[in-house]
Motif scaffolding. Sequence first.
Motif, PDB file in Angstrom:
ATOM      1  N   LEU A  16       0.826  -1.207   0.000  1.00  0.00           N
ATOM      2  CA  LEU A  16       0.000   0.000   0.000  1.00  0.00           C
ATOM      3  C   LEU A  16       0.865   1.265   0.000  1.00  0.00           C
ATOM      4  O   LEU A  16       0.522   2.258  -0.663  1.00  0.00           O
TER       5      LEU A  16
ATOM      6  N   LEU B 182      -6.896   5.798  -0.288  1.00  0.00           N
ATOM      7  CA  LEU B 182      -6.378   5.451  -1.611  1.00  0.00           C
ATOM      8  C   LEU B 182      -7.518   5.062  -2.546  1.00  0.00           C
ATOM      9  O   LEU B 182      -8.417   4.292  -2.180  1.00  0.00           O
TER      10      LEU B 182
ATOM     11  N   GLU C 281       1.220   4.455  -3.011  1.00  0.00           N
ATOM     12  CA  GLU C 281       1.288   5.902  -2.800  1.00  0.00           C
ATOM     13  C   GLU C 281       2.384   6.559  -3.641  1.00  0.00           C
ATOM     14  O   GLU C 281       2.332   7.764  -3.908  1.00  0.00           O
TER      15      GLU C 281
ATOM     16  N   PHE D 220      -4.433   3.988   4.957  1.00  0.00           N
ATOM     17  CA  PHE D 220      -4.513   3.873   3.498  1.00  0.00           C
ATOM     18  C   PHE D 220      -5.949   3.881   2.967  1.00  0.00           C
ATOM     19  O   PHE D 220      -6.154   3.683   1.769  1.00  0.00           O
TER      20      PHE D 220
END
Length: 406
Positions: free
Chosen positions: A253, A290, A257, A287
Motif C-alpha cells: 500500500l 487510496l 502511494e 490507506f
Amino acid sequence: MGQRVTAAVTRQAAQTSERAPLVTPKILLYSHDTFGLGNIRRTLLLAETLGDEYPHASLLIVTGSPMIHAFRIPPCTDYIKLPCLTRSRADRYDPAYLSALPAEIGDIRRGVLERSILGFAPDLMIVDKRAGGVDGELMEPLRALKRHRFPTRIVLGIRDIIDSPAATRVSLRRARDMRTIARYYDEVWIYGERAIFDAVAEYRFPPDVARKTRFCGYLKRPTRRSGPHDGPPRALVTAGGSEDGTELIETYLAGLETLPRSIALQTTVVFGPQMPRAATDQLRHRFGRLADVEFLDFEPDFSSRYSAADVVVSMAGYNTVCELLSCAHRAVLVPRSQPVGEQLLRARLLAARGLFDLIEPQSLGPEVLIQAVLRALKRAPPEPPVDLDGLPRIRSLAAQLLGSGA
C-alpha cells in the motif's frame, strides 16, 4: 485410558479385523495445524477428494485449527476440535489462547486424540507433517493401534518442503520421526514434485523410509476464468492467514502511494483472519483514502478472487503456490523466512524456473515491490511445467491401501 476403554478398543479391533470388504471406509485426517491456514485447507481438500472417491465413506478430521469452522466442510465429513497451539519457534509449540495451562492443554489434546482415533478405528489414517504429532501427542495412539492389531493403514502426508535441508534433518532426528515412520507407517506421501525438490535426498531419508515414500505431485485447485475487462489492471494482495502478513500488505500500500496519477491499479487487499485487529484498523486508517483499493477481512474461497486478478502479490505458502500454479497466474512472491525457511526455498526454486517473480525478504520496500508488480503485469502469464496431478494420485494410492473392496 482405563479398563473400559481398553476393552472397547480390543472389541473394536476384533470387529474391524472380521469386517467384510470395504465399501464404506472410515478415514481419519490429523491436521498438524498451529500456524496459518495452510494445513487445514490442505486437509479439507484431501477430505473432499477422498469423499468424492468414496461417497459413502465416513471422514473425521481432528485438528487444532481455530478457523476450521469458517470453511465449507465436505459431505460425509465431521471434525473434532483440539485446543489451539501456536508455533513460537521452529520446533516449539505453546497454547495459543490458554497460555497459562501448557501442561493441561497437552494432556487434553493427547486424551482427545487417543479416544478419537481408537474409538473411530479408521481404515485409513492420514497424518499431516509430523509423524509423532505435535510434541509426540500421536505416539500413544500409534502404539495402541499396533498393540491391538488394528488393520488401520497409516500415511504421513507432507508438503513439498518442510524447511531448509539442514534444519529439517536436525528436527526429524530430534523428534525421532524416521524411527516412527519405519515402525508405524505404511507410506509417506509428498505433495510435490521430485524434480523440483527431492525431499528424500535432501532430508536424507533412510532406505526403509525412502521405500515407503511416494511423490504425488502438487495439489491442483479448481480454477475459474474471467473474461476481458475494461479499466485498470487488477491486483490481489494476500498474506494467507496473515498472522505475520502486516508488513507485506503495508509495504504494498505504501508502494501504491509512490505511483504517479498516470498509472492506475485496482487493488483488492485480503487481510486474513489471523491478522491482529489493531493492525487492520491501522492499515485502514492510513490507506483508506487510496482510490481503487478494496479491503476484505477474510475470503474462504479465493478461486473467484484469483480469476478476477491480473497479478497476485503474496507470500509463498504451499496452498497459495498451488492455487497460483493451478490458474497460471502472474505473481510477485515475498516469502516468509522465519521461523522456518520453507517459503523462501520454495519461492527461489519456482522463481528460478521462471514461474513467479521473487522479492527476497531483506530487499522488500515500497518502491521495489510496486515496480515488481508493474513489471509482472507486462509479462505473459506463465505456463507451469510442473506436476499438478497430486489429487488423482492420492485417489489411486488410497484405493491401493484400502483394498479393491473399497
